[in-house]
Scaffold this active site. Structure first.
Site, PDB file in Angstrom:
ATOM      1  N   ALA A   1       0.801  -1.224   0.000  1.00 51.44           N
ATOM      2  CA  ALA A   1       0.000   0.000   0.000  1.00 51.44           C
ATOM      3  C   ALA A   1       0.836   1.277   0.000  1.00 51.44           C
ATOM      4  O   ALA A   1       0.338   2.328  -0.393  1.00 51.44           O
ATOM      5  CB  ALA A   1      -0.930  -0.020   1.215  1.00 51.44           C
ATOM      6  N   ALA A   2       2.113   1.185   0.433  1.00 51.23           N
ATOM      7  CA  ALA A   2       2.947   2.393   0.424  1.00 51.23           C
ATOM      8  C   ALA A   2       3.733   2.532  -0.874  1.00 51.23           C
ATOM      9  O   ALA A   2       4.548   3.447  -1.013  1.00 51.23           O
ATOM     10  CB  ALA A   2       3.915   2.367   1.604  1.00 51.23           C
TER      11      ALA A   2
ATOM     12  N   ARG B   1       9.183  -9.903 -16.783  1.00 50.75           N
ATOM     13  CA  ARG B   1       8.406 -10.022 -15.539  1.00 50.75           C
ATOM     14  C   ARG B   1       8.638 -11.381 -14.864  1.00 50.75           C
ATOM     15  O   ARG B   1       8.642 -11.488 -13.643  1.00 50.75           O
ATOM     16  CB  ARG B   1       6.917  -9.798 -15.814  1.00 50.75           C
ATOM     17  CG  ARG B   1       6.625  -8.398 -16.349  1.00 50.75           C
ATOM     18  CD  ARG B   1       5.150  -8.233 -16.602  1.00 50.75           C
ATOM     19  NE  ARG B   1       4.807  -6.985 -17.274  1.00 50.75           N
ATOM     20  CZ  ARG B   1       4.602  -6.873 -18.586  1.00 50.75           C
ATOM     21  NH1 ARG B   1       4.747  -7.912 -19.387  1.00 50.75           N
ATOM     22  NH2 ARG B   1       4.265  -5.710 -19.109  1.00 50.75           N
TER      23      ARG B   1
ATOM     24  N   ASP C   1      -3.376  -4.437 -20.029  1.00 50.79           N
ATOM     25  CA  ASP C   1      -3.061  -4.801 -21.416  1.00 50.79           C
ATOM     26  C   ASP C   1      -4.288  -4.567 -22.308  1.00 50.79           C
ATOM     27  O   ASP C   1      -4.175  -4.071 -23.432  1.00 50.79           O
ATOM     28  CB  ASP C   1      -2.639  -6.275 -21.479  1.00 50.79           C
ATOM     29  CG  ASP C   1      -1.591  -6.597 -20.436  1.00 50.79           C
ATOM     30  OD1 ASP C   1      -0.471  -6.075 -20.547  1.00 50.79           O
ATOM     31  OD2 ASP C   1      -1.900  -7.333 -19.486  1.00 50.79           O
TER      32      ASP C   1
ATOM     33  N   HIS D   1       0.304 -12.162 -18.600  1.00 44.90           N
ATOM     34  CA  HIS D   1       0.654 -10.728 -18.556  1.00 44.90           C
ATOM     35  C   HIS D   1       2.176 -10.645 -18.700  1.00 44.90           C
ATOM     36  O   HIS D   1       2.917 -10.507 -17.728  1.00 44.90           O
ATOM     37  CB  HIS D   1       0.191 -10.096 -17.245  1.00 44.90           C
ATOM     38  CG  HIS D   1       0.693  -8.688 -17.070  1.00 44.90           C
ATOM     39  ND1 HIS D   1       0.337  -7.654 -17.909  1.00 44.90           N
ATOM     40  CD2 HIS D   1       1.537  -8.130 -16.167  1.00 44.90           C
ATOM     41  CE1 HIS D   1       0.942  -6.544 -17.534  1.00 44.90           C
ATOM     42  NE2 HIS D   1       1.682  -6.808 -16.481  1.00 44.90           N
TER      43      HIS D   1
HETATM   44  N1  NAD Z   1      -0.287  -6.589 -13.612  1.00 44.54           N
HETATM   45  C1  NAD Z   1      -0.024  -5.381 -14.066  1.00 44.54           C
HETATM   46  O1  NAD Z   1      -0.606  -4.935 -15.059  1.00 44.54           O
HETATM   47  C2  NAD Z   1       0.999  -4.527 -13.375  1.00 44.54           C
HETATM   48  C3  NAD Z   1       1.173  -3.197 -13.779  1.00 44.54           C
HETATM   49  C4  NAD Z   1       2.122  -2.413 -13.105  1.00 44.54           C
HETATM   50  C5  NAD Z   1       2.880  -2.944 -12.072  1.00 44.54           C
HETATM   51  N2  NAD Z   1       2.673  -4.240 -11.711  1.00 44.54           N
HETATM   52  C6  NAD Z   1       3.428  -4.836 -10.607  1.00 44.54           C
HETATM   53  O2  NAD Z   1       2.865  -4.394  -9.365  1.00 44.54           O
HETATM   54  C7  NAD Z   1       3.843  -4.531  -8.344  1.00 44.54           C
HETATM   55  C8  NAD Z   1       3.906  -3.241  -7.512  1.00 44.54           C
HETATM   56  O3  NAD Z   1       4.362  -2.185  -8.320  1.00 44.54           O
HETATM   57  P1  NAD Z   1       4.720  -0.760  -7.676  1.00 44.54           P
HETATM   58  O4  NAD Z   1       5.152   0.102  -8.808  1.00 44.54           O
HETATM   59  O5  NAD Z   1       3.633  -0.304  -6.786  1.00 44.54           O
HETATM   60  O6  NAD Z   1       6.014  -1.174  -6.832  1.00 44.54           O
HETATM   61  P2  NAD Z   1       6.647  -0.422  -5.567  1.00 44.54           P
HETATM   62  O7  NAD Z   1       7.990  -1.007  -5.365  1.00 44.54           O
HETATM   63  O8  NAD Z   1       6.493   1.055  -5.705  1.00 44.54           O
HETATM   64  O9  NAD Z   1       5.677  -0.875  -4.390  1.00 44.54           O
HETATM   65  C9  NAD Z   1       5.602  -2.204  -3.978  1.00 44.54           C
HETATM   66  C10 NAD Z   1       5.318  -2.177  -2.488  1.00 44.54           C
HETATM   67  O10 NAD Z   1       5.099  -3.514  -2.065  1.00 44.54           O
HETATM   68  C11 NAD Z   1       5.636  -3.613  -0.766  1.00 44.54           C
HETATM   69  N3  NAD Z   1       5.835  -5.019  -0.425  1.00 44.54           N
HETATM   70  C12 NAD Z   1       6.872  -5.815  -0.730  1.00 44.54           C
HETATM   71  N4  NAD Z   1       6.714  -7.026  -0.176  1.00 44.54           N
HETATM   72  C13 NAD Z   1       5.545  -7.002   0.480  1.00 44.54           C
HETATM   73  C14 NAD Z   1       4.833  -7.944   1.251  1.00 44.54           C
HETATM   74  N5  NAD Z   1       5.312  -9.166   1.475  1.00 44.54           N
HETATM   75  N6  NAD Z   1       3.654  -7.576   1.791  1.00 44.54           N
HETATM   76  C15 NAD Z   1       3.165  -6.345   1.588  1.00 44.54           C
HETATM   77  N7  NAD Z   1       3.797  -5.392   0.885  1.00 44.54           N
HETATM   78  C16 NAD Z   1       4.965  -5.720   0.328  1.00 44.54           C
HETATM   79  C17 NAD Z   1       6.910  -2.801  -0.812  1.00 44.54           C
HETATM   80  O11 NAD Z   1       7.346  -2.410   0.489  1.00 44.54           O
HETATM   81  C18 NAD Z   1       6.472  -1.607  -1.658  1.00 44.54           C
HETATM   82  O12 NAD Z   1       5.993  -0.528  -0.870  1.00 44.54           O
HETATM   83  C19 NAD Z   1       5.151  -4.872  -9.055  1.00 44.54           C
HETATM   84  O13 NAD Z   1       5.355  -6.283  -8.996  1.00 44.54           O
HETATM   85  C20 NAD Z   1       4.879  -4.455 -10.486  1.00 44.54           C
HETATM   86  O14 NAD Z   1       5.683  -5.148 -11.410  1.00 44.54           O
HETATM   87  C21 NAD Z   1       1.756  -5.028 -12.329  1.00 44.54           C
HETATM   88  O1  LMR Z   2       5.927  -4.131 -17.214  1.00 46.51           O
HETATM   89  C1  LMR Z   2       6.078  -4.146 -16.005  1.00 46.51           C
HETATM   90  O2  LMR Z   2       7.026  -4.697 -15.440  1.00 46.51           O
HETATM   91  C2  LMR Z   2       5.040  -3.450 -15.135  1.00 46.51           C
HETATM   92  C3  LMR Z   2       3.675  -3.820 -15.511  1.00 46.51           C
HETATM   93  O3  LMR Z   2       3.484  -5.201 -15.550  1.00 46.51           O
HETATM   94  C4  LMR Z   2       3.208  -3.191 -16.806  1.00 46.51           C
HETATM   95  O4  LMR Z   2       2.691  -3.900 -17.664  1.00 46.51           O
HETATM   96  O5  LMR Z   2       3.338  -1.957 -16.944  1.00 46.51           O
END
Ligand code: NAD
Ligand code: LMR
Length: 329
Positions: free
Chosen positions: A13-14, A99, A160, A188
């Protein structure tokens, strides 16, 4: 206004996505402005201080729909009574990574969270996994939560899907609202298959409207599939606001229903439809109603599409094999 708050748990969440997502949920974008929400926010211990700052900002927005916020570093406490769980917390990839490279680093997070959801979430819990590699992380969580019906687990391919809508709309000179029946198949990841053969623009076949196989193969598909990497390259960090928006779209439409006469893309446990091995969390065209997801049946898949779907599903099989060997499922 309804009276009982819906408990929405958000992990990570942070983080970057959290910083956009929480304010959208609290303002009513997920459940509507008549439904109070209680946010239950999970972070790792060192990030709790930063999360306290985010909660101060949530307070300062004075959202009428925000009925309360709990924060903590113990999934057993934070998932207690959760009706919705948005599993975002995981490491994002850096430049040059795929990924799938995150599997080992992030996979372990989802075993503990799957177990905690199993033991503490509400009976009606619905789970959306955004943290990458999202499909296989959802598989890990699902496999560690034997008491939660499998169809309550999903992973995000709506980003996507939305990217594909935007690219197709620009090419065809229409708005995204003119397009229906877009589909993302598979993982994904860079192997995903954005399919416009079943999509429609103003009721006509999108592939026929565009009539440009070279654009489809050499521009559209790679642009959508590699958009995440392009954003990392440009921004220096991975997509956040668009990922938060897609997480809202996915979960809102799951609960409130898909648009009449169209469908959405969600990664859900395969029932063997379209030859996708049972149990893999793979993206399909789906409709939703009353919180239930149905994979759209009976679409004709030509040889081109078959090859693309099979390649992405093969990658999901490899990821399943890898997490089996790591003892995560
Ligand atoms: N599926 C999608 O389309 C998509 C799109 C964008 C990002 N993502 C993914 O989403 C994830 C988060 O991205 P972000 O940019 O917010 O990253 P970020 O690093 O800014 O935030 C991730 C947060 O998760 C926390 N975290 C780590 N381990 C944890 C745990 N065990 N329990 C709870 N919190 C935990 C970290 O402390 C951090 O604050 C990444 O894996 C990123 O690749 C997915
Ligand atoms: O591509 C990434 O690693 C982040 C996220 O899954 C995205 O599609 O933007």
């Amino acid at each position: 206004m309804n009276t009982t708050p819906v408990k929405v748990a958000v992990t990570g969440a942070a983080g970057q996505i959290g910083y956009s997502l929480l304010f959208r949920i609290a303002s009513g974008d997920l459940l509507g402005r008549d439904t109070p929400v209680q946010l239950r926010l999970l972070e790792i211990t060192p990030a709790l201080k930063a999360l306290e700052g985010v909660v101060m900002e949530l307070d300062d927005c004075a959202f009428p729909t925000l009925a309360g916020v709990e924060i903590g570093d113990d999934p057993n406490t934070i998932f207690d009574g959760a009706n919705i769980a948005l599993l975002v917390g995981a490491r994002p990839r850096a430049k040059g990574m795929e990924r799938g490279d995150l599997l080992e680093a992030n996979g372990a997070i989802f075993t503990g969270q799957g177990k905690a959801l199993n033991d503490h979430a509400a009976d009606d819990v619905r789970i959306t996994v955004t943290g990458n590699p999202a499909n296989t992380n959802a598989l890990i969580a699902m496999s560690n939560a034997p008491d939660i019906p499998r169809e309550r687990f999903s992973a995000l391919t709506r980003l996507d899907h939305n990217r594909a809508l935007a690219q197709l709309a620009a090419k065809a000179g229409v708005t995204v609202s003119d397009i229906s029946k877009m589909t993302i198949w598979g993982n994904h990841s860079a192997t995903q298959y954005p399919d416009i053969f079943h999509a429609e623009i103003g009721g006509r076949s999108a592939a026929e409207v565009v009539d440009d196989q070279d654009w489809l193969e050499n521009t559209f598909i790679p642009t959508v599939a590699k958009r995440g990497a392009a954003i990392i390259e440009a921004r220096g960090s991975s997509s956040a606001a668009s990922a938060a928006s897609a997480t809202i779209d996915h979960t809102r439409d799951w609960l409130q229903g898909s648009p009449e006469g169209s469908w959405l893309s969600m990664a859900v446990p395969s029932d063997g439809s379209y030859g996708v091995a049972e149990g893999l969390i793979s993206s399909f065209p789906v409709t939703t109603s009353g919180g239930e997801v149905s994979i759209v049946q009976g679409l004709e898949i030509d040889d081109f599409s078959r090859g693309k779907i099979d390649a992405s599903v093969a990658e999901l099989e490899e990821e399943r094999q890898a997490v089996t060997e790591l003892g995560l499922i």
